[in-house]
Every structure is written in structure tokens, then in C-alpha cells.
Design an enzyme around this catalytic site. Structure first.
Site, PDB file in Angstrom:
ATOM      1  CG  HIS A  99      -1.709  -1.013   1.648  1.00  0.00           C
ATOM      2  ND1 HIS A  99      -1.245  -2.139   2.254  1.00  0.00           N
ATOM      3  CD2 HIS A  99      -3.054  -1.155   1.563  1.00  0.00           C
ATOM      4  CE1 HIS A  99      -2.267  -2.950   2.509  1.00  0.00           C
ATOM      5  NE2 HIS A  99      -3.376  -2.378   2.099  1.00  0.00           N
ATOM      6  CG  ASP A 102       1.899  -0.932   3.384  1.00  0.00           C
ATOM      7  OD1 ASP A 102       1.147  -0.577   4.288  1.00  0.00           O
ATOM      8  OD2 ASP A 102       1.588  -1.740   2.478  1.00  0.00           O
TER       9      ASP A 102
END
Ligand code: XLS
Ligand code: NI
Ligand code: NI
Length: 433
Positions: A99, A102
Site C-alpha cells: 500500500h 506502507d
């Protein structure tokens, strides 16, 4: 080189007899099964969020994991990427998934988020040129930040819709840049907490239009990968709109997207929806929307998404049997959407969790391939429907109720039940697992 995994060797296949913890016992990437290598069949991916970004919290306690890269700066995000690629190398991982949140530090506004993302994506791109690990899929985290608490595409506030659409655009750009093979949308907060404040009709319209825009943008930028929706029934919202495969298919039909979007099916989500993993896989294949899998397991007592690593060969074999019956993965793969337990503090724990899971999946895939190659189960499945192969039976489907009634009277049709042979089939299945 960082020293995070110091002393941990590259994991190699040593065979079932080995007692070396740091070796594969069943996953031999080059072993050919049913015409493809295990690496080609399984297409393992490491999840950036669980392995590198998760601090080890639970609803009653905070951070347990202390990683040298935790913190919101670009330098630490680069250190995190360095460690990630060291782990990919140790595991010979073919793929990873991420993501935006992240991999990049959180910025103060949209422009800073986009700049941070671009910097880290460029950095990861450079690391990929010296690595064998590719990108299975990218996605946007539209659920953690407080701005998403009432949804992203389904938020009552059009500014959140705008922020979400803009963010997905940047994440699709990043996925394209890194050669990603899929783009995933999990509707993290697309659902409701109470019907008392929710306009279901309007929220569905917005979600449908949002997804159409994603597909339009995919074609505009020439992204060749698949767009995947990941169903999940509850958590974090009381009700999630993308409840299960059947619900997602109905949604795709409603917005004319069933030929454009497939599904990423997660083991734990299937169970939370009251299905089996194999049911969700078989249904997706039957509807022509099977894309990829998120591999994990939930604790069967706790009743929520504990995202543990898979440990059951018989269960995973049923899943891979459906994957193989569907023709195997094309753009998809086996993403370990799984995290170590919060007490598993050591770098070794992170590596060995993946080693064990890769071995479980390899054993399961081999068992499933052997059962399929044997052909006994499929022959019996076909035999069960053999009556439908006659011209007369087929013609009935083009007939009508009144004519069928006349036929039943005329022929004196009086069906005799036949055994479903479930236990015999289970015995046959158990020869292979
Ligand atoms: C959460 C989801 C999430 C998706 C990606 O339950 O599984 O991790 O896979 O957003
Ligand atoms: Ni999940
Ligand atoms: Ni998932």
C-alpha cells in the site's frame, strides 16, 4: 547491506528429511508439477504492510515490535525498503505487494504524500533492477487515516471521495512504474457502522462510479495488469459492501464492470463470510472473475481477521485444487497477507514464518495436482451429471413448463435417487493429502 538479518542464510531447498530450520523442505522452486515449476504455479508474494510496517499492536496493547526503520522520514522509509529487499533475497521471493502508506512516510497534505510516494517508488524501482523480485500488486491504503473513518469512495463528504480518487491515481501510477501485474482495491471502510445514518443507495452509486473511473484510468495509462476487488464481510466496518464473491459479482454487473474487474480472494475473509476458501475460489472461477489469492488463516476460536500464516496442508490443498481447476494463476499469485504474532520479536521469526508457509503451500499444491492428475474425482463429478448429455435432456432446457409436464405424464417419469458418494469421494481425496 543492513545488519537486520545478520547471520541468516539464503533459504534453499534441502528436501523433506532436512532438520535445518533455514531450508525449504517441500518448496523446490524449480520442481516441475503438472507442466509448470512450483515457482510458476505458486507465485509467492510478501506483504509489505504485515512484514515491515506493522508495529505488533492489538486492541488491548500497543507496539511490541521495535524495528530500526520505524518512524516517519524518507531516510527510514529507504532503510525499510533496504531490509525488505534483503528479506526477498533470503527467501528468493518472486513478488511483493504494497500500500502507499506502507512504503512512504505520511505527509502533511496531498502534495507531500505524492512527493514522498514518488521518491520511495523511484528508490524501490532502483532496487528492483538488481533483484529478481517483482511487484505482484500495488494498492492504496484508504482506511487507516482518520479522514477515511466514514469511508473513502462511499464517504458522505465529497472531499474525501476526491482525496481517495486522487490517491488511487497516484498508486496506479506507482504500480505501473514498478511493473505491477495487478492493482487491488480492498474497500477497507466502504461499509457502515449504523443504517441510521447511511444512505445505501447513494453510497453504492458512488462506489460504482469510483470503480468505473479506476477502469477508465487503467486503459488511459495502458496498464496491462488486472484490477482486483478484495471481498471481506465484516471488519473494520460492522458491514462491508464487498461482502463476498457473489456480492462483488452482483456489484460488478450492476455497474457494467464484470468483464473488467476480477477478485482477490483471502482465506480468512472467506471464512468470516461464512464460506470456505474453496467455495469462494470455485465461485469466482465459475463466474469468470478469479484473479489472485491472499493466503493466511484466522484463529477458529477468536472470530476475527487474525491474519496468521497458513499451517494446514489439507485445507490449502482444497484451495489449490480449485486454483488448478480454474487453470492456475495468470496475473495473480499467492500473497502472504499474514503477520507474525506480536510476541514473535526476532528477525528469524519473520523469515521462518514465510519458510513454513511456503512449504505448506508447496505441499498443498503438489497434493492438489496429484489429485487432479489422477482424474478420479473429476470423472465421478462428470458421471454424476451424465444424464444431461442426452439430446433429450438438453432439449428440455429449451422447452417450457407445460411441454415438460406433458412429457412427464407421457413417459411416466418417476426419478430414483442415487448416492452422492460423499464419503467415498473424501476417501479418494485423502489418498492425495
Ligand atoms: C485486510 C485486507 C488488506 C488487503 C489490502 O483485511 O486483507 O490487507 O489485502 O488492502
Ligand atoms: Ni485481510
Ligand atoms: Ni488481504
Amino acid at each position: 547491506m543492513t545488519d537486520f538479518f545478520k547471520g541468516i542464510p539464503q533459504i534453499r531447498y534441502e528436501g523433506p528429511q532436512t532438520t535445518n530450520e533455514f531450508a525449504f523442505r517441500h518448496y523446490n522452486p524449480e520442481e516441475v508439477v503438472a507442466g509448470k515449476t512450483l515457482a510458476e504455479h505458486l507465485r509467492f508474494a510478501i506483504a509489505w504492510w504485515h512484514s515491515f510496517a506493522w508495529p505488533g499492536g492489538d486492541p488491548f496493547g500497543g507496539q511490541t515490535l521495535q524495528r530500526p526503520w520505524f518512524g516517519d522520514t524518507l531516510d527510514l522509509a529507504k532503510l525499510k525498503a533496504d531490509v525488505a529487499f534483503e528479506m526477498f533475497d533470503i527467501l528468493q521471493a518472486p513478488f511483493f505487494c504494497f500500500h502507499d502508506a506502507d512504503i512512504r512516510p505520511e505527509g502533511k497534505d496531498f502534495a507531500e504524500n505524492t512527493r514522498n510516494l514518488k521518491t520511495i517508488v523511484d528508490y524501490i524501482g532502483e532496487k528492483m533492477t538488481g533483484s529478481n523480485t517483482k511487484l505482484l500488486w500495488g494498492t492504496a491504503n484508504l482506511f487507516s487515516h482518520r479522514r477515511f473513518m466514514s469511508g473513502a469512495a462511499t464517504n458522505p463528504d465529497p472531499e474525501v471521495f476526491a482525496w481517495s480518487a486522487a490517491t488511487v491515481k497516484t498508486c496506479m501510477d506507482a504500480t505501473l512504474q514498478l511493473g505491477g501485474q495487478n492493482y487491488v482495491l480492498w474497500g477497507g471502510r466502504e461499509g457502515y457502522e449504523t443504517l441510521l445514518n447511511t444512505d445505501l443507495t447513494q453510497e453504492a452509486e458512488h462506489a460504482g462510479r469510483f470503480l468505473q473511473m479506476v477502469v477508465e484510468y487503467k486503459h488511459k495509462i495502458g496498464f496491462k495488469g488486472a484490477i482486483l476487488i478484495e471481498p471481506k464481510p465484516q471488519e473494520p466496518s460492522k458491514h462491508q459492501y464487498d461482502y463476498d464473491v457473489a456480492t462483488v459479482y452482483g456489484f460488478l454487473k450492476r455497474f457494467g464492470l464484470e468483464g473488467e474487474v476480477k477478485v482477490n480472494i483471502e482465506q480468512g475473509h472467506a471464512i468470516l463470510a461464512g464460506h470456505s476458501f474453496e467455495h469462494e475460489l470455485a465461485l469466482a472461477a465459475s463466474l469468470g472473475i478469479f484473479g489472485s489469492i491472499d493466503m493466511n488463516r484466522n484463529d477458529y476460536q477468536s472470530g476475527w481477521d487474525t491474519d496468521q500464516f497458513p499451517d494446514s496442508v489439507p485445507e490449502m490443498a482444497r484451495a489449490y485444487y480449485e486454483v488448478l481447476r480454474a487453470g492456475g494463476f495468470t496475473t495473480g499469485g499467492t500473497n502472504f497477507d499474514a503477520k507474525i504474532r506480536r510476541q514473535s520479536l526476532d528477525p528469524e521469526d519473520l523469515i521462518l514464518a514465510h519458510v513454513g508457509a511456503m512449504d505448506v503451500c508447496a505441499r498443498a499444491l503438489k497434493a492438489a495436482a496429484a489429485a487432479l492428475e489422477d482424474g478420479g474425482l473429476e470423472a465421478q463429478r462428470r458421471a454424476r451429471y451424465a444424464g444431461w448429455e442426452t439430446a433429450e435432456a438438453k432439449a428440455m432446457l429449451g422447452s417450457d413448463l407445460a411441454s415438460i409436464e406433458a412429457m412427464v405424464r407421457e413417459k411416466g417419469i418417476n426419478p430414483e435417487p442415487r448416492s452422492g458418494r460423499q464419503e467415498r469421494l473424501e476417501n479418494l481425496w485423502n489418498r492425495f493429502v
